[in-house]
Design an enzyme around this catalytic site. Structure first.
Site, PDB file in Angstrom:
ATOM      1  N   GLY A  13       0.797  -1.217   0.000  1.00 31.10           N
ATOM      2  CA  GLY A  13       0.000   0.000   0.000  1.00 31.10           C
ATOM      3  C   GLY A  13       0.830   1.267   0.000  1.00 31.10           C
ATOM      4  N   ALA A  14       1.840   1.318  -0.877  1.00 26.69           N
ATOM      5  CA  ALA A  14       2.788   2.447  -0.835  1.00 26.69           C
ATOM      6  C   ALA A  14       2.521   3.490  -1.907  1.00 26.69           C
ATOM      7  CB  ALA A  14       4.218   1.924  -0.955  1.00 26.69           C
ATOM      8  N   ASN A  91       1.522  -2.182   5.523  1.00 29.09           N
ATOM      9  CA  ASN A  91       0.965  -0.837   5.611  1.00 29.09           C
ATOM     10  C   ASN A  91      -0.507  -0.750   5.210  1.00 29.09           C
ATOM     11  OD1 ASN A  91       1.160   2.224   5.663  1.00 29.09           O
ATOM     12  ND2 ASN A  91       0.717   1.887   3.501  1.00 29.09           N
ATOM     13  N   SER A 145      -2.770   1.847  14.835  1.00 29.65           N
ATOM     14  CA  SER A 145      -3.300   3.205  14.928  1.00 29.65           C
ATOM     15  C   SER A 145      -3.529   3.558  16.392  1.00 29.65           C
ATOM     16  CB  SER A 145      -4.630   3.307  14.168  1.00 29.65           C
ATOM     17  OG  SER A 145      -5.295   4.521  14.435  1.00 29.65           O
ATOM     18  N   TYR A 159     -13.175  -0.136  12.715  1.00 28.16           N
ATOM     19  CA  TYR A 159     -11.774   0.140  12.399  1.00 28.16           C
ATOM     20  C   TYR A 159     -10.909   0.036  13.654  1.00 28.16           C
ATOM     21  CZ  TYR A 159      -7.657   2.986  11.265  1.00 28.16           C
ATOM     22  OH  TYR A 159      -6.373   3.456  11.093  1.00 28.16           O
ATOM     23  N   THR A 162     -10.208  -3.527  14.692  1.00 28.12           N
ATOM     24  CA  THR A 162      -9.192  -4.239  13.901  1.00 28.12           C
ATOM     25  C   THR A 162      -7.789  -3.721  14.220  1.00 28.12           C
ATOM     26  OG1 THR A 162      -9.449  -2.717  12.014  1.00 28.12           O
ATOM     27  CG2 THR A 162     -10.787  -4.721  12.007  1.00 28.12           C
ATOM     28  N   LYS A 163      -7.652  -2.433  14.471  1.00 29.09           N
ATOM     29  CA  LYS A 163      -6.327  -1.899  14.769  1.00 29.09           C
ATOM     30  C   LYS A 163      -5.856  -2.328  16.156  1.00 29.09           C
ATOM     31  CE  LYS A 163      -5.251   0.102  10.948  1.00 29.09           C
ATOM     32  NZ  LYS A 163      -4.124  -0.435  10.137  1.00 29.09           N
ATOM     33  N   ILE A 192      -2.437  12.027  11.605  1.00 26.17           N
ATOM     34  CA  ILE A 192      -1.428  12.224  10.564  1.00 26.17           C
ATOM     35  C   ILE A 192      -2.141  12.842   9.360  1.00 26.17           C
ATOM     36  CG2 ILE A 192       0.348  11.154   9.135  1.00 26.17           C
ATOM     37  CD1 ILE A 192       0.875  10.906  12.153  1.00 26.17           C
TER      38      ILE A 192
END
Length: 254
Positions: A13-14, A91, A145, A159, A162-163, A192
């Site tokens: 995922g870059a 990522n 996260s 979310y 899962t993190k 971020i």
């Protein structure tokens, strides 16, 4: 910090944001790199050109990492091109959409799990044989996260769940793979800005309010996270494993 010159990196995922900045940082540290993408080639093309101009190896390829067969093919291509894999950066991930408890449907629930956890399972399983071949040790860095620590804002229940699981996955995997000299760590970024995640799912008002609670008085950027990931990756023969590095300006302190 270990010397990364010539180390072989697979990063998922870059194409933008944290993934792009991390790939750039690792290239600047001297790594050869395979750049996975899902949603566009503009970023990977820039990264590959940067690496090639420095005399380093670089290649990019597409895969839907929720599909085990596609993932295995992608990882095998990376290993063949690089001549192995020393460092894996998991990522890929995303919130998909903000949904409150009463709005969560089974399909959405499963999609969030697949994007944030199944991808990590598929990639790490596929990369494991190559990581185990390293006699000097190998390194895995997983993206979690702050939401996985604190529970996140309203509407991020799935979310955040899962993190949080990624943090436990990291600790468990560190115990399981330690005998092979494979270190497994995670980073947990806070706010971020400048990423697709926050551009799509965080309002300016919400970001401004969050910044007010950050002791350093600013939001982070992708480079803040990239430097931390590069540090954890560079300790490929070090003693740090099973750890999570929090990158949030001091808003969350353990």
């Amino acid at each position: 910090m270990g010397n990364l010159t010539g180390k072989k990196v697979l990063i998922t995922g870059a194409e933008q944001g944290i993934g792009f900045s991390t790939a750039k940082c690792l290239i600047e540290a001297g790594c050869d790199i395979y750049i996975h993408y899902f949603s566009g080639t503009e970023g990977p093309e820039k990264l590959a050109l940067m690496a090639e101009e420095r005399g380093q190896k670089a290649m990019f390829g597409y895969a839907n990492l929720t599909d085990a067969a596609e993932t295995e093919k992608c990882v095998a291509e990376a290993a063949e091109f690089l001549g192995g894999i020393d460092i894996l950066v998991n990522n890929v991930g995303g919130i998909i959409a903000r949904k409150w408890l009463g709005e969560i449907e089974p399909e959405y629930w499963q999609t969030v799990i697949d994007v944030n956890m199944t991808t990590m399972l598929n990639v790490t399983q596929s990369a494991l044989p190559y990581l185990k071949q390293n006699t000097e040790g190998a390194s895995i860095v997983n993206l979690s996260s702050l939401a996985g620590r604190s529970g996140g804002h309203s509407g991020s229940l799935s979310y955040s769940m899962t993190k949080g699981a990624v943090l436990t996955w990291t600790r468990s995997l560190a115990a399981e793979l330690g005998e092979f000299g494979i270190r497994v760590n995670a980073v947990a970024p806070g706010l971020i800005l400048g990423t697709r995640f926050h551009n799509q799912h965080t309002t300016k008002e919400s970001a401004d309010n969050t910044v007010k609670s950050i002791p350093l008085g600013r939001a982070g950027d992708s480079d803040d996270v990239a430097r931390a990931i590069t540090y954890l990756a560079s300790e490929y023969d070090g003693f740090i494993s099973g750890a999570t590095l929090d990158i949030n300006g001091g808003v969350y302190r353990m």
